[in-house]
Design a protein around this motif. Structure first.
Motif, PDB file in Angstrom:
ATOM      1  N   ASN A  40      36.001  47.470  41.442  1.00 50.37           N
ATOM      2  CA  ASN A  40      37.351  47.309  41.997  1.00 50.37           C
ATOM      3  C   ASN A  40      37.538  45.943  42.652  1.00 50.37           C
ATOM      4  O   ASN A  40      38.545  45.265  42.422  1.00 50.37           O
ATOM      5  CB  ASN A  40      37.634  48.406  43.024  1.00 50.37           C
ATOM      6  CG  ASN A  40      37.814  49.770  42.384  1.00 50.37           C
ATOM      7  OD1 ASN A  40      38.071  49.878  41.192  1.00 50.37           O
ATOM      8  ND2 ASN A  40      37.670  50.811  43.191  1.00 50.37           N
ATOM      9  N   VAL A  41      36.582  45.532  43.475  1.00 48.74           N
ATOM     10  CA  VAL A  41      36.680  44.249  44.174  1.00 48.74           C
ATOM     11  C   VAL A  41      36.677  43.099  43.172  1.00 48.74           C
ATOM     12  O   VAL A  41      37.456  42.144  43.295  1.00 48.74           O
ATOM     13  CB  VAL A  41      35.527  44.096  45.194  1.00 48.74           C
ATOM     14  CG1 VAL A  41      35.474  42.681  45.753  1.00 48.74           C
ATOM     15  CG2 VAL A  41      35.691  45.103  46.333  1.00 48.74           C
ATOM     16  N   TRP A  42      35.815  43.189  42.156  1.00 43.29           N
ATOM     17  CA  TRP A  42      35.756  42.126  41.144  1.00 43.29           C
ATOM     18  C   TRP A  42      37.074  42.042  40.366  1.00 43.29           C
ATOM     19  O   TRP A  42      37.620  40.941  40.180  1.00 43.29           O
ATOM     20  CB  TRP A  42      34.592  42.366  40.200  1.00 43.29           C
ATOM     21  CG  TRP A  42      34.500  41.364  39.087  1.00 43.29           C
ATOM     22  CD1 TRP A  42      34.864  41.534  37.782  1.00 43.29           C
ATOM     23  CD2 TRP A  42      34.026  40.016  39.184  1.00 43.29           C
ATOM     24  NE1 TRP A  42      34.646  40.395  37.059  1.00 43.29           N
ATOM     25  CE2 TRP A  42      34.135  39.438  37.895  1.00 43.29           C
ATOM     26  CE3 TRP A  42      33.536  39.242  40.231  1.00 43.29           C
ATOM     27  CZ2 TRP A  42      33.759  38.122  37.626  1.00 43.29           C
ATOM     28  CZ3 TRP A  42      33.149  37.926  39.963  1.00 43.29           C
ATOM     29  CH2 TRP A  42      33.265  37.380  38.680  1.00 43.29           C
ATOM     30  N   ALA A  43      37.583  43.170  39.915  1.00 38.75           N
ATOM     31  CA  ALA A  43      38.839  43.171  39.156  1.00 38.75           C
ATOM     32  C   ALA A  43      39.987  42.623  39.998  1.00 38.75           C
ATOM     33  O   ALA A  43      40.793  41.820  39.528  1.00 38.75           O
ATOM     34  CB  ALA A  43      39.159  44.587  38.679  1.00 38.75           C
ATOM     35  N   HIS A  44      40.060  43.050  41.251  1.00 37.14           N
ATOM     36  CA  HIS A  44      41.094  42.563  42.177  1.00 37.14           C
ATOM     37  C   HIS A  44      41.011  41.048  42.323  1.00 37.14           C
ATOM     38  O   HIS A  44      42.017  40.339  42.238  1.00 37.14           O
ATOM     39  CB  HIS A  44      40.914  43.254  43.527  1.00 37.14           C
ATOM     40  CG  HIS A  44      41.761  42.721  44.634  1.00 37.14           C
ATOM     41  ND1 HIS A  44      41.417  41.582  45.349  1.00 37.14           N
ATOM     42  CD2 HIS A  44      42.931  43.152  45.183  1.00 37.14           C
ATOM     43  CE1 HIS A  44      42.325  41.350  46.274  1.00 37.14           C
ATOM     44  NE2 HIS A  44      43.256  42.277  46.198  1.00 37.14           N
ATOM     45  N   MET A  45      39.792  40.541  42.526  1.00 32.02           N
ATOM     46  CA  MET A  45      39.606  39.108  42.731  1.00 32.02           C
ATOM     47  C   MET A  45      40.032  38.307  41.500  1.00 32.02           C
ATOM     48  O   MET A  45      40.755  37.308  41.606  1.00 32.02           O
ATOM     49  CB  MET A  45      38.140  38.816  43.059  1.00 32.02           C
ATOM     50  CG  MET A  45      37.823  37.357  43.275  1.00 32.02           C
ATOM     51  SD  MET A  45      36.143  37.105  43.916  1.00 32.02           S
ATOM     52  CE  MET A  45      35.172  37.810  42.570  1.00 32.02           C
ATOM     53  N   VAL A  46      39.602  38.744  40.333  1.00 31.80           N
ATOM     54  CA  VAL A  46      39.929  38.027  39.094  1.00 31.80           C
ATOM     55  C   VAL A  46      41.438  38.031  38.851  1.00 31.80           C
ATOM     56  O   VAL A  46      42.041  36.995  38.529  1.00 31.80           O
ATOM     57  CB  VAL A  46      39.186  38.654  37.905  1.00 31.80           C
ATOM     58  CG1 VAL A  46      39.708  38.104  36.580  1.00 31.80           C
ATOM     59  CG2 VAL A  46      37.688  38.415  38.022  1.00 31.80           C
ATOM     60  N   ILE A  47      42.066  39.185  39.007  1.00 30.24           N
ATOM     61  CA  ILE A  47      43.498  39.300  38.730  1.00 30.24           C
ATOM     62  C   ILE A  47      44.319  38.492  39.739  1.00 30.24           C
ATOM     63  O   ILE A  47      45.257  37.784  39.370  1.00 30.24           O
ATOM     64  CB  ILE A  47      43.908  40.785  38.719  1.00 30.24           C
ATOM     65  CG1 ILE A  47      43.290  41.475  37.489  1.00 30.24           C
ATOM     66  CG2 ILE A  47      45.422  40.936  38.715  1.00 30.24           C
ATOM     67  CD1 ILE A  47      43.348  42.973  37.524  1.00 30.24           C
ATOM     68  N   PHE A  48      43.951  38.560  41.009  1.00 37.49           N
ATOM     69  CA  PHE A  48      44.689  37.790  42.017  1.00 37.49           C
ATOM     70  C   PHE A  48      44.513  36.289  41.786  1.00 37.49           C
ATOM     71  O   PHE A  48      45.455  35.520  41.970  1.00 37.49           O
ATOM     72  CB  PHE A  48      44.242  38.185  43.427  1.00 37.49           C
ATOM     73  CG  PHE A  48      45.000  39.355  43.982  1.00 37.49           C
ATOM     74  CD1 PHE A  48      45.217  40.500  43.226  1.00 37.49           C
ATOM     75  CD2 PHE A  48      45.513  39.324  45.268  1.00 37.49           C
ATOM     76  CE1 PHE A  48      45.921  41.582  43.733  1.00 37.49           C
ATOM     77  CE2 PHE A  48      46.225  40.398  45.792  1.00 37.49           C
ATOM     78  CZ  PHE A  48      46.437  41.530  45.017  1.00 37.49           C
ATOM     79  N   CYS A  49      43.311  35.875  41.383  1.00 31.47           N
ATOM     80  CA  CYS A  49      43.075  34.450  41.138  1.00 31.47           C
ATOM     81  C   CYS A  49      43.817  33.955  39.898  1.00 31.47           C
ATOM     82  O   CYS A  49      43.992  32.751  39.732  1.00 31.47           O
ATOM     83  CB  CYS A  49      41.579  34.177  40.983  1.00 31.47           C
ATOM     84  SG  CYS A  49      40.665  34.214  42.542  1.00 31.47           S
ATOM     85  N   GLY A  50      44.250  34.846  39.039  1.00 32.32           N
ATOM     86  CA  GLY A  50      45.021  34.447  37.871  1.00 32.32           C
ATOM     87  C   GLY A  50      46.509  34.383  38.117  1.00 32.32           C
ATOM     88  O   GLY A  50      47.249  33.829  37.293  1.00 32.32           O
ATOM     89  N   HIS A  51      46.961  34.930  39.261  1.00 30.47           N
ATOM     90  CA  HIS A  51      48.398  35.038  39.494  1.00 30.47           C
ATOM     91  C   HIS A  51      48.903  34.350  40.758  1.00 30.47           C
ATOM     92  O   HIS A  51      50.081  33.987  40.827  1.00 30.47           O
ATOM     93  CB  HIS A  51      48.800  36.514  39.559  1.00 30.47           C
ATOM     94  CG  HIS A  51      48.639  37.239  38.265  1.00 30.47           C
ATOM     95  ND1 HIS A  51      47.452  37.796  37.878  1.00 30.47           N
ATOM     96  CD2 HIS A  51      49.516  37.485  37.268  1.00 30.47           C
ATOM     97  CE1 HIS A  51      47.602  38.363  36.699  1.00 30.47           C
ATOM     98  NE2 HIS A  51      48.846  38.192  36.299  1.00 30.47           N
TER      99      HIS A  51
END
Length: 370
Positions: free
Chosen positions: A238-249
């Motif tokens: 969850n933390v990894w997915a959140h970080m990647v998605i937020f860093c893309g947007h």
């Protein structure tokens, strides 16, 4: 029109559309065996990691087995959610005509029902990318990530809210398609909301039965340590997915837009909105793999249904196009993108600032007297 795109003419937008359409057609025509081999290889790797992790956790009372099993399971969940599930459900592999790897049949290892995710993400987000009031991914309805969003005292808590969202990100994703703002305002369709909630509850029961009951029970007296390992693996994912998605947007100067942007928007203008409204994460092949190639978020927003393994070869050509047309190409290493995103989340928890007003069109030149 924004300050970074005001210099583009209608001819520029048309030329950008032609070039990107041609790039898409070129890649689509070249898809074949090496692409199929790639996704099959990733799936085999993911399944081996999950089986190995589950096997190690049968001895989860031993610290080395717990650490190794939890790490393997977390990696398997990241791969399944990011490089497999997300991309399969985008239709990136539908061209293979394989019913086992098809957007209509894949159900991912996540509490969010696939059908609801495909609507909120594929349809809403990728159509209205970064349009305030239309794209619910702008702050996920609970965070202020741009000065164009009106401030409210509730945003003072958003640094803490964001930490909790990261830990339990799959649950935030699960309720995303409910459009909570409409539910609270009483403008939703009650029957549709009940049906969606029922589907979410079924999916949560299924995931909990697997991760928090069945596999812990298989480990016998090590039930609690295996339960803790499964919870940890989910939290890491969850933390990894959140970080990647937020860093893309959300990092840096990534732009958001008002709804009037959609009035008469051309294909070229849609492409430009994706370019200036997204950010990449620079790094090597392993980073790209573990992010589901969402480290190439710009390319993903341009071509969401092209296989993710092709984004790396597309990226230099997209970056060159941005340079030729004077457009930003937001990219940077993961630590910098994370810091930039958190800087926004903390800053916009407080009132202000206001962005400069959009540039006014230049007045028409006065006619020259004969």
């Amino acid at each position: 029109m924004t300050a970074t795109t005001a210099h583009l003419t209608a001819d520029d937008h048309a030329a950008i559309a032609r070039e990107l359409d041609a790039l898409r057609a070129e890649i689509t025509a070249d898809l074949g065996d090496r692409d199929a081999a790639y996704i099959h290889r990733v799936i085999r790797t993911q399944r081996a990691l999950e089986i190995g992790g589950r096997a190690l956790l049968l001895a989860s009372s031993l610290p080395p087995a717990w650490v190794a099993g939890t790490a393997a399971l977390a990696l398997a969940k990241i791969l399944e959610n990011m490089e497999i599930g997300h991309n399969v459900m985008h239709g990136q592999w539908d061209w293979m005509r394989d019913p086992k790897i098809h957007s209509m049949t894949w159900e991912w290892d996540n509490v969010s029902p696939a059908e609801q995710w495909k609507h909120s993400h594929n349809v809403v987000h990728h159509t209205f990318t970064n349009i305030l009031g239309r794209d619910k991914d702008v702050g996920y309805g609970i965070l202020r990530v741009a000065p164009e969003q009106p401030w409210h005292p509730m945003y003072l808590a958003q640094p803490l809210v964001n930490v909790l969202l990261a830990m339990f990100f799959e649950y935030g994703v699960a309720v995303h398609d409910l459009e909570i703002d409409k539910v609270l305002a009483g403008t939703d369709d009650p029957e549709e909301t009940r049906a969606k909630l029922a589907a979410i509850k079924r999916k949560i029961r299924r995931q909990w039965a697997k991760d928090y009951l069945a596999f812990p029970l298989l480990s016998g007296p090590q039930f609690l340590s295996t339960l803790a390992a499964n919870f940890t693996a989910n939290a890491v994912r969850n933390v990894w997915a959140h970080m990647v998605i937020f860093c893309g947007h959300f990092p840096g100067d990534v732009e958001v837009f008002t709804e009037d942007r959609l009035d008469g928007e051309t294909k070229g203008e849609w492409y430009v909105r994706q370019l200036v409204g997204s950010a990449n994460i620079s790094g090597g092949w392993l980073l790209h793999l573990m992010t589901g190639n969402l480290s190439h978020q710009i390319e993903h927003h341009l071509f969401p249904d092209l296989p993710s393994n092709r984004y790396a070869e597309i990226a230099p050509r997209v970056r060159d196009l941005c340079a030729r047309y004077g457009l930003p190409y937001h990219t940077g290493p993961l630590p910098r993108q994370v810091a930039s995103t958190w800087k926004k989340i903390v800053r916009y928890a407080f009132p202000g600032p206001r962005r400069p007003r959009r540039p006014e069109p230049a007045p028409a030149a006065a006619p020259v007297a004969a």
